[in-house]
Scaffold this active site. Structure first.
Site, PDB file in Angstrom:
ATOM      1  N   VAL A  11      -4.547  -0.352   7.400  1.00  0.00           N
ATOM      2  CA  VAL A  11      -4.802  -1.509   6.528  1.00  0.00           C
ATOM      3  C   VAL A  11      -5.964  -2.336   7.065  1.00  0.00           C
ATOM      4  CG1 VAL A  11      -3.826  -3.680   5.668  1.00  0.00           C
ATOM      5  CG2 VAL A  11      -2.441  -1.620   5.689  1.00  0.00           C
ATOM      6  N   LEU A 157      -2.702  -1.499  -1.481  1.00  0.00           N
ATOM      7  CA  LEU A 157      -3.515  -0.284  -1.425  1.00  0.00           C
ATOM      8  C   LEU A 157      -2.644   0.954  -1.488  1.00  0.00           C
ATOM      9  CD1 LEU A 157      -5.536  -1.113   1.824  1.00  0.00           C
ATOM     10  CD2 LEU A 157      -6.098  -1.749  -0.519  1.00  0.00           C
ATOM     11  N   GLU A 159      -2.644   4.961  -0.329  1.00  0.00           N
ATOM     12  CA  GLU A 159      -3.371   5.916   0.509  1.00  0.00           C
ATOM     13  C   GLU A 159      -4.088   6.897  -0.404  1.00  0.00           C
ATOM     14  OE1 GLU A 159      -1.401   7.889   3.723  1.00  0.00           O
ATOM     15  OE2 GLU A 159      -0.293   6.077   4.204  1.00  0.00           O
ATOM     16  N   LYS A 211       5.780  -8.342  -2.850  1.00  0.00           N
ATOM     17  CA  LYS A 211       5.415  -7.025  -2.324  1.00  0.00           C
ATOM     18  C   LYS A 211       6.606  -6.062  -2.364  1.00  0.00           C
ATOM     19  CE  LYS A 211       3.470  -3.791   0.048  1.00  0.00           C
ATOM     20  NZ  LYS A 211       2.284  -3.049  -0.247  1.00  0.00           N
ATOM     21  N   ASN A 215       6.905  -2.632  -4.863  1.00  0.00           N
ATOM     22  CA  ASN A 215       7.156  -1.267  -4.384  1.00  0.00           C
ATOM     23  C   ASN A 215       8.512  -0.749  -4.858  1.00  0.00           C
ATOM     24  OD1 ASN A 215       4.718  -0.843  -3.228  1.00  0.00           O
ATOM     25  ND2 ASN A 215       5.407  -0.877  -1.103  1.00  0.00           N
ATOM     26  N   ALA A 259       7.641  12.706 -12.726  1.00  0.00           N
ATOM     27  CA  ALA A 259       8.822  13.235 -12.022  1.00  0.00           C
ATOM     28  C   ALA A 259       8.373  14.234 -10.967  1.00  0.00           C
ATOM     29  CB  ALA A 259       9.743  13.903 -13.031  1.00  0.00           C
ATOM     30  N   CYS A 267       5.663   3.697   2.764  1.00  0.00           N
ATOM     31  CA  CYS A 267       5.956   2.409   2.130  1.00  0.00           C
ATOM     32  C   CYS A 267       7.211   2.417   1.264  1.00  0.00           C
ATOM     33  CB  CYS A 267       4.758   1.970   1.298  1.00  0.00           C
ATOM     34  SG  CYS A 267       3.234   1.994   2.240  1.00  0.00           S
TER      35      CYS A 267
HETATM   36  C1  UGA Z   1       2.405   2.581  -2.268  1.00  0.00           C
HETATM   37  C2  UGA Z   1       2.044   1.669  -3.444  1.00  0.00           C
HETATM   38  O1  UGA Z   1       1.663   2.458  -4.570  1.00  0.00           O
HETATM   39  C3  UGA Z   1       0.901   0.718  -3.066  1.00  0.00           C
HETATM   40  O2  UGA Z   1       0.645  -0.180  -4.132  1.00  0.00           O
HETATM   41  C4  UGA Z   1       1.303  -0.081  -1.823  1.00  0.00           C
HETATM   42  O3  UGA Z   1       0.265  -0.928  -1.380  1.00  0.00           O
HETATM   43  C5  UGA Z   1       1.647   0.879  -0.712  1.00  0.00           C
HETATM   44  O4  UGA Z   1       2.713   1.757  -1.145  1.00  0.00           O
HETATM   45  C6  UGA Z   1       2.085   0.068   0.488  1.00  0.00           C
HETATM   46  O5  UGA Z   1       3.110  -0.595   0.403  1.00  0.00           O
HETATM   47  O6  UGA Z   1       1.353   0.021   1.467  1.00  0.00           O
HETATM   48  P1  UGA Z   1       1.366   4.812  -1.185  1.00  0.00           P
HETATM   49  O7  UGA Z   1       2.624   4.861  -0.374  1.00  0.00           O
HETATM   50  O8  UGA Z   1       0.060   4.978  -0.497  1.00  0.00           O
HETATM   51  O9  UGA Z   1       1.278   3.418  -1.985  1.00  0.00           O
HETATM   52  O10 UGA Z   1       1.437   5.987  -2.237  1.00  0.00           O
HETATM   53  P2  UGA Z   1       1.745   6.128  -3.799  1.00  0.00           P
HETATM   54  O11 UGA Z   1       0.564   6.655  -4.465  1.00  0.00           O
HETATM   55  O12 UGA Z   1       2.359   4.921  -4.351  1.00  0.00           O
HETATM   56  O13 UGA Z   1       2.844   7.297  -3.764  1.00  0.00           O
HETATM   57  C7  UGA Z   1       4.115   7.133  -3.135  1.00  0.00           C
HETATM   58  C8  UGA Z   1       4.988   8.312  -3.433  1.00  0.00           C
HETATM   59  O14 UGA Z   1       5.408   8.313  -4.808  1.00  0.00           O
HETATM   60  C9  UGA Z   1       4.325   9.674  -3.204  1.00  0.00           C
HETATM   61  O15 UGA Z   1       5.228  10.545  -2.565  1.00  0.00           O
HETATM   62  C10 UGA Z   1       4.017  10.166  -4.610  1.00  0.00           C
HETATM   63  O16 UGA Z   1       4.001  11.565  -4.710  1.00  0.00           O
HETATM   64  C11 UGA Z   1       5.196   9.592  -5.378  1.00  0.00           C
HETATM   65  N1  UGA Z   1       4.925   9.401  -6.825  1.00  0.00           N
HETATM   66  C12 UGA Z   1       3.979   8.527  -7.254  1.00  0.00           C
HETATM   67  C13 UGA Z   1       5.705  10.113  -7.747  1.00  0.00           C
HETATM   68  O17 UGA Z   1       6.597  10.908  -7.381  1.00  0.00           O
HETATM   69  N2  UGA Z   1       5.470   9.908  -9.087  1.00  0.00           N
HETATM   70  C14 UGA Z   1       4.532   9.051  -9.540  1.00  0.00           C
HETATM   71  O18 UGA Z   1       4.388   8.905 -10.780  1.00  0.00           O
HETATM   72  C15 UGA Z   1       3.753   8.338  -8.593  1.00  0.00           C
END
Ligand code: UGA
Length: 454
Positions: A11, A157, A159, A211, A215, A259, A267
């Site tokens: 971060v 953010l 990743e 926050k 999430n 899904a 996170c």
């Molecule tokens: C998440 C949040 O999206 C961010 O907004 C937040 O800042 C961050 O956590 C944090 O708290 O620091 P991140 O963990 O980087 O971000 O990844 P995401 O893109 O959100 O994905 C998280 C998980 O959900 C992954 O395993 C992804 O495959 C899964 N996912 C995401 C799904 O299964 N379906 C979806 O439609 C979207």
């Protein structure tokens, strides 16, 4: 503005580099000498698309620099970001020791410097409601004569798209009690505030809870869709059609409704669990966040069980190619990745695993040391599949969709794909002779021509 970042981890580094690219003068403090040397020599120690380019640019124009000396770094600072770890303790509470010691070091330096301007100390970490207030009180007691304010400024953010997210935020949330600090934050973020209502000030506790709530809501949407795959599979519906049908309602929206075989990362699992914990502390059992987590665990189990059920042979002694180890595409991060549990469950059922990932294999290899003898680490997806009884796709790397499937089918013991991310195309699977099992979508099933093993 003069900006100091304490802690150049994920971060901190993204925030620092992005703020430097907006014209601020940024000093990053990193105590880990290995990371510091890497940064000072112009290299990122983490992988994040676009970050290295921006680091090159900002180092070249002198807007960012790195040091391990807090006092020197805060000399002219107007704002100081604390981007240090806030890991959960075994009892579920947050370990505030890094935050407290970093905050105290900054305040000690400020009190020695005796500058005559207010310094805003910004907490970026995701922390339970009440933490910023506690930190402020702790610092006031420890260093009463430093001139500073504390604000909570949670980051949103993702990743893999962190640079883009940082430079194009949907909203900026700032929690605190000092109007002067709010004004400084508004000034610092000015280039990113496209509409005034997207810059939000509130009290500490509201910012902290925003926050967790964001999430948890995103994880809830995914768990809702994941549970719906059970109904889809039972009634022959297609979760992708439902996603489009639901998501086009502007009140619902299309994001985070995909899904899969379970969410992961550093996170969602942590923050949903923390939400359950802070609910308990407030004296009630949060059924909703408990369900989000249970569904996520069940989804991984269901995926592994589906592999065992549909394999057409006993899972014991079978070879499963696992495509994808990172918790999502475009990262080497494997923390809480669904593939960890899926691999463990497959191995427990007696399978051998051939694991592949474009970036996360090294991390996973280090993590799964205890079952190393049951896993082969393979450098490309085609080799992973050769001779396997099935492919289990766990991460949505786009490269998996463009594999030479006809060739792969010919080299597999039985051409079966379990698509845990719904990212392959049914027709391509059918045309290339695969038996195909997506999540909550109609499968492609046919008589398998099993090859004789030598
Ligand atoms: C998440 C949040 O999206 C961010 O907004 C937040 O800042 C961050 O956590 C944090 O708290 O620091 P991140 O963990 O980087 O971000 O990844 P995401 O893109 O959100 O994905 C998280 C998980 O959900 C992954 O395993 C992804 O495959 C899964 N996912 C995401 C799904 O299964 N379906 C979806 O439609 C979207």
């Amino acid at each position: 503005m003069d900006v100091t970042i304490i802690g150049c981890g994920y971060v901190g580094l993204v925030t620092g580099v992005c703020l430097a690219s907006l014209g601020h003068t940024v000093r990053g403090v990193e105590k880990d000498q290995r990371k510091l040397k890497t940064l000072q020599s112009g290299h990122c120690h983490i992988f994040e698309p676009g970050l290295q380019d921006l680091l090159n640019e900002t180092l070249a124009n002198g807007s960012i620099s790195f040091t391990d000396n807090v006092k020197e770094a805060v000399k002219d600072a107007e704002v100081v970001f604390l981007c240090v770890g806030t890991p959960p303790k075994p009892d579920g509470t947050v370990d505030m020791s890094f935050l407290e010691s970093a905050g105290k070091e900054v305040c000690d330096a400020l009190s020695e410097l005796k500058n005559d301007w207010l310094v805003t100390i910004i907490v970026k970490s995701t922390v339970p409601a009440g933490t910023n207030r506690k930190l402020y009180n702790f610092l006031k007691q420890q260093v009463p004569n430093a001139y500073y304010a504390v604000v909570s400024n949670p980051e949103f953010l993702k990743e893999g798209t962190a640079v883009q997210d940082c430079l194009n935020p949907d909203r900026i949330v700032v929690g605190g009690e000092s109007p002067e600090a709010f004004r400084m934050m508004r000034r610092m973020y000015d280039p990113l505030v496209k509409r005034e209502e997207n810059f939000m000030t509130m009290n500490w506790e509201s910012a902290e809870l925003t926050k967790y709530a964001a999430n948890s809501m995103l994880a809830a949407r995914i768990s809702f869709m994941n549970e719906l795959t059970i109904l889809c599979e039972y009634y022959g519906a297609d979760i992708e059609d439902i996603r489009k049908g639901m998501g086009s309602d502007t009140r619902i929206g299309p994001a985070f409704l995909r899904a899969g075989c379970g969410y992961g990362g550093s996170c969602f699992p942590k923050d949903v669990a923390a939400m359950e914990h802070i609910s308990k502390q407030a004296g009630y059992d949060n059924l909703f966040v408990r369900a989000i987590q249970t569904i996520n665990e069940n989804q991984k189990k269901r995926f592994a069980q589906k592999i065992a059920d549909k394999l057409g042979r006993p899972i014991e002694g079978a070879t499963i190619a696992v495509w994808g180890l990172a918790f999502k595409a475009d990262t080497d991060d494997i923390r809480e990745s669904a593939s960890i549990d899926v691999i463990r469950m497959l191995v427990e059922k007696g399978a051998k695993v051939r694991a592949h990932d474009y970036k996360g294999a090294e991390n996973m290899r280090a993590y799964l040391k205890d079952i190393a003898d049951k896993i082969d680490w393979v450098a490309d997806p085609v080799t992973a599949a050769a001779g396997a009884d099935a492919i289990a796709l766990c991460t949505d790397w786009p490269q998996y969709t463009t594999q030479p499937f006809r060739k792969i089918a010919a080299t597999m013991n039985s051409p079966i794909i379990f698509d845990g991310r719904n990212c392959l195309h049914r027709d391509v699977m059918r045309e290339n002779g695969f038996q195909y099992y997506p999540m909550g979508r109609p499968p492609v099933e046919k008589e398998l021509r099993l090859k004789q093993r030598n």
